[in-house]
Design a protein around this motif. Sequence first.
Motif, PDB file in Angstrom:
ATOM      1  N   ASP A 240       0.832  -1.207   0.000  1.00 30.18           N
ATOM      2  CA  ASP A 240       0.000   0.000   0.000  1.00 30.18           C
ATOM      3  C   ASP A 240       0.866   1.257   0.000  1.00 30.18           C
ATOM      4  O   ASP A 240       0.561   2.243  -0.689  1.00 30.18           O
ATOM      5  CB  ASP A 240      -0.923   0.012   1.215  1.00 30.18           C
ATOM      6  CG  ASP A 240      -2.045  -1.008   1.126  1.00 30.18           C
ATOM      7  OD1 ASP A 240      -2.402  -1.391  -0.011  1.00 30.18           O
ATOM      8  OD2 ASP A 240      -2.556  -1.437   2.175  1.00 30.18           O
ATOM      9  N   SER A 243       2.280   1.786  -3.418  1.00 29.28           N
ATOM     10  CA  SER A 243       1.271   2.327  -4.333  1.00 29.28           C
ATOM     11  C   SER A 243       1.041   3.811  -4.071  1.00 29.28           C
ATOM     12  O   SER A 243       0.888   4.606  -5.005  1.00 29.28           O
ATOM     13  CB  SER A 243      -0.045   1.554  -4.188  1.00 29.28           C
ATOM     14  OG  SER A 243       0.119   0.201  -4.587  1.00 29.28           O
ATOM     15  N   TYR A 244       1.003   4.182  -2.794  1.00 29.98           N
ATOM     16  CA  TYR A 244       0.902   5.599  -2.440  1.00 29.98           C
ATOM     17  C   TYR A 244       2.071   6.377  -3.051  1.00 29.98           C
ATOM     18  O   TYR A 244       1.882   7.455  -3.633  1.00 29.98           O
ATOM     19  CB  TYR A 244       0.906   5.761  -0.919  1.00 29.98           C
ATOM     20  CG  TYR A 244       1.258   7.162  -0.458  1.00 29.98           C
ATOM     21  CD1 TYR A 244       0.290   8.148  -0.336  1.00 29.98           C
ATOM     22  CD2 TYR A 244       2.580   7.501  -0.165  1.00 29.98           C
ATOM     23  CE1 TYR A 244       0.615   9.439   0.066  1.00 29.98           C
ATOM     24  CE2 TYR A 244       2.918   8.789   0.243  1.00 29.98           C
ATOM     25  CZ  TYR A 244       1.933   9.754   0.354  1.00 29.98           C
ATOM     26  OH  TYR A 244       2.277  11.027   0.745  1.00 29.98           O
ATOM     27  N   ASP A 247       1.679   6.897  -6.764  1.00 27.07           N
ATOM     28  CA  ASP A 247       0.713   7.971  -7.038  1.00 27.07           C
ATOM     29  C   ASP A 247       1.332   9.337  -6.773  1.00 27.07           C
ATOM     30  O   ASP A 247       1.141  10.285  -7.544  1.00 27.07           O
ATOM     31  CB  ASP A 247      -0.530   7.802  -6.160  1.00 27.07           C
ATOM     32  CG  ASP A 247      -1.382   6.613  -6.552  1.00 27.07           C
ATOM     33  OD1 ASP A 247      -1.361   6.227  -7.730  1.00 27.07           O
ATOM     34  OD2 ASP A 247      -2.073   6.072  -5.667  1.00 27.07           O
ATOM     35  N   SER A 302      -6.335   8.642  -5.231  1.00 25.35           N
ATOM     36  CA  SER A 302      -5.770   7.297  -5.154  1.00 25.35           C
ATOM     37  C   SER A 302      -4.679   7.216  -4.089  1.00 25.35           C
ATOM     38  O   SER A 302      -4.581   6.221  -3.358  1.00 25.35           O
ATOM     39  CB  SER A 302      -5.204   6.893  -6.518  1.00 25.35           C
ATOM     40  OG  SER A 302      -4.635   5.604  -6.469  1.00 25.35           O
ATOM     41  N   ALA A 303      -3.867   8.270  -3.988  1.00 21.97           N
ATOM     42  CA  ALA A 303      -2.818   8.293  -2.967  1.00 21.97           C
ATOM     43  C   ALA A 303      -3.425   8.189  -1.570  1.00 21.97           C
ATOM     44  O   ALA A 303      -2.947   7.424  -0.719  1.00 21.97           O
ATOM     45  CB  ALA A 303      -1.993   9.573  -3.095  1.00 21.97           C
ATOM     46  N   ASN A 306      -4.733   4.706  -0.916  1.00 17.43           N
ATOM     47  CA  ASN A 306      -3.661   3.749  -0.658  1.00 17.43           C
ATOM     48  C   ASN A 306      -3.072   3.867   0.742  1.00 17.43           C
ATOM     49  O   ASN A 306      -2.376   2.955   1.202  1.00 17.43           O
ATOM     50  CB  ASN A 306      -2.553   3.892  -1.709  1.00 17.43           C
ATOM     51  CG  ASN A 306      -2.897   3.210  -3.006  1.00 17.43           C
ATOM     52  OD1 ASN A 306      -3.348   2.069  -3.016  1.00 17.43           O
ATOM     53  ND2 ASN A 306      -2.717   3.906  -4.118  1.00 17.43           N
ATOM     54  N   LEU A 307      -3.363   4.971   1.425  1.00 19.82           N
ATOM     55  CA  LEU A 307      -2.951   5.087   2.829  1.00 19.82           C
ATOM     56  C   LEU A 307      -3.884   4.315   3.760  1.00 19.82           C
ATOM     57  O   LEU A 307      -3.556   4.085   4.925  1.00 19.82           O
ATOM     58  CB  LEU A 307      -2.917   6.558   3.259  1.00 19.82           C
ATOM     59  CG  LEU A 307      -1.753   7.403   2.745  1.00 19.82           C
ATOM     60  CD1 LEU A 307      -1.913   8.848   3.192  1.00 19.82           C
ATOM     61  CD2 LEU A 307      -0.415   6.863   3.207  1.00 19.82           C
ATOM     62  N   ALA A 323      -0.454  12.068   4.180  1.00 22.26           N
ATOM     63  CA  ALA A 323      -1.673  12.626   3.586  1.00 22.26           C
ATOM     64  C   ALA A 323      -1.488  14.114   3.289  1.00 22.26           C
ATOM     65  O   ALA A 323      -1.867  14.602   2.215  1.00 22.26           O
ATOM     66  CB  ALA A 323      -2.866  12.413   4.526  1.00 22.26           C
ATOM     67  N   ALA A 326       0.726  14.623   0.240  1.00 22.07           N
ATOM     68  CA  ALA A 326      -0.020  14.470  -1.017  1.00 22.07           C
ATOM     69  C   ALA A 326      -0.829  15.725  -1.316  1.00 22.07           C
ATOM     70  O   ALA A 326      -0.901  16.181  -2.466  1.00 22.07           O
ATOM     71  CB  ALA A 326      -0.929  13.249  -0.934  1.00 22.07           C
TER      72      ALA A 326
END
Length: 334
Positions: A240, A243-244, A247, A302-303, A306-307, A323, A326
């Motif tokens: 995860d 993936s973050y 993004d 999406s970011a 993914n968190l 967060a 982002a």
Amino acid sequence: MSDMERGMTALNISPVSISAQRFNDWADVVRPQIEVALAQGLDAYVTHAVAQNSPLVAAMRHGVMNGGKRVRALAVLAAAHLVGGSQQIAMQVAVALEYIHAYSLIHDDLPCMDDDDLRRGQPTVHIQYGQAQALLAGDALQTLAFDVLASERLTQMGLTAAQQLQLIRTLARASGVAGMAGGQAIDCHHVGQPLLTQTMQTMHSLKTGALLHASVMMGAMCVTQGLNDAVNLSAEQLNDLSSYADDLGLLFQVVDDILDASQDTATLGKTAGKDADANKPTYVQAIGINGARDFAQKLYASALTNLNGIASAQQEQGAQYLADLASYCHERIY
């Protein structure tokens, strides 16, 4: 409910509380510490005989100590917060990432690449010191980054040799042919040529995204035995986080393309509209500025999503830094 709202709800973070401004406030405190660490690294590793007999060290300093957002360094420190890692170790890792980033910008500005005269509101290194010294300054900063990661200082701070090797390998892959250099090669090869959107996404994921991805993942590696608040992420949580980070890296580049097409040179601190003038492949060129803004919004959502799998009750405060990072990357204006 939108994807972004679902991501916020799962994190127990309301839309109001995710804050680029809070990230800016934290960054304003941390950036001076990053600047000190960058300067100390240069002082500790450079050879004074070289400094006295050539402009190389001055060119290195010009490329590093000229301001900047320090997003990669901040990403390292934010990810270290997530896992309860050592901020002392994370700062050294952050320094290594910034040296790599500075080297890439010095080379990127050369006439054989983007041919730019301005960086962060100042003359680029090759304008100030000549192309030969700029090339060597980039080379020296690249090797210096790995010197920092391999140093006994990190061993004394509590990292094992295996952890240092993992950091070195991660940065090498992110900055080499499988990362930043590979993306730059695709970019240079396709100037003035049509590029499929998927190929462009691959290019930017390597050119810009790989180093930001490494920043996040390397920050999460800054854990040593004996840290009371340290958290070992599960394999699923690491996926995860990866993936973050993917993004985040692509989001940063898409916003960069938008700003290049919409802001002025004074705001950006570099020549505005340069990509369009050079007919380089960008998201604005491919899908228009509104399409690029929509894509940036999707990447941001999406970011946050993914968190979700990372932010357990124990890690919720640490996830807040990521967060907010982002949000900062999504809302920045330069």
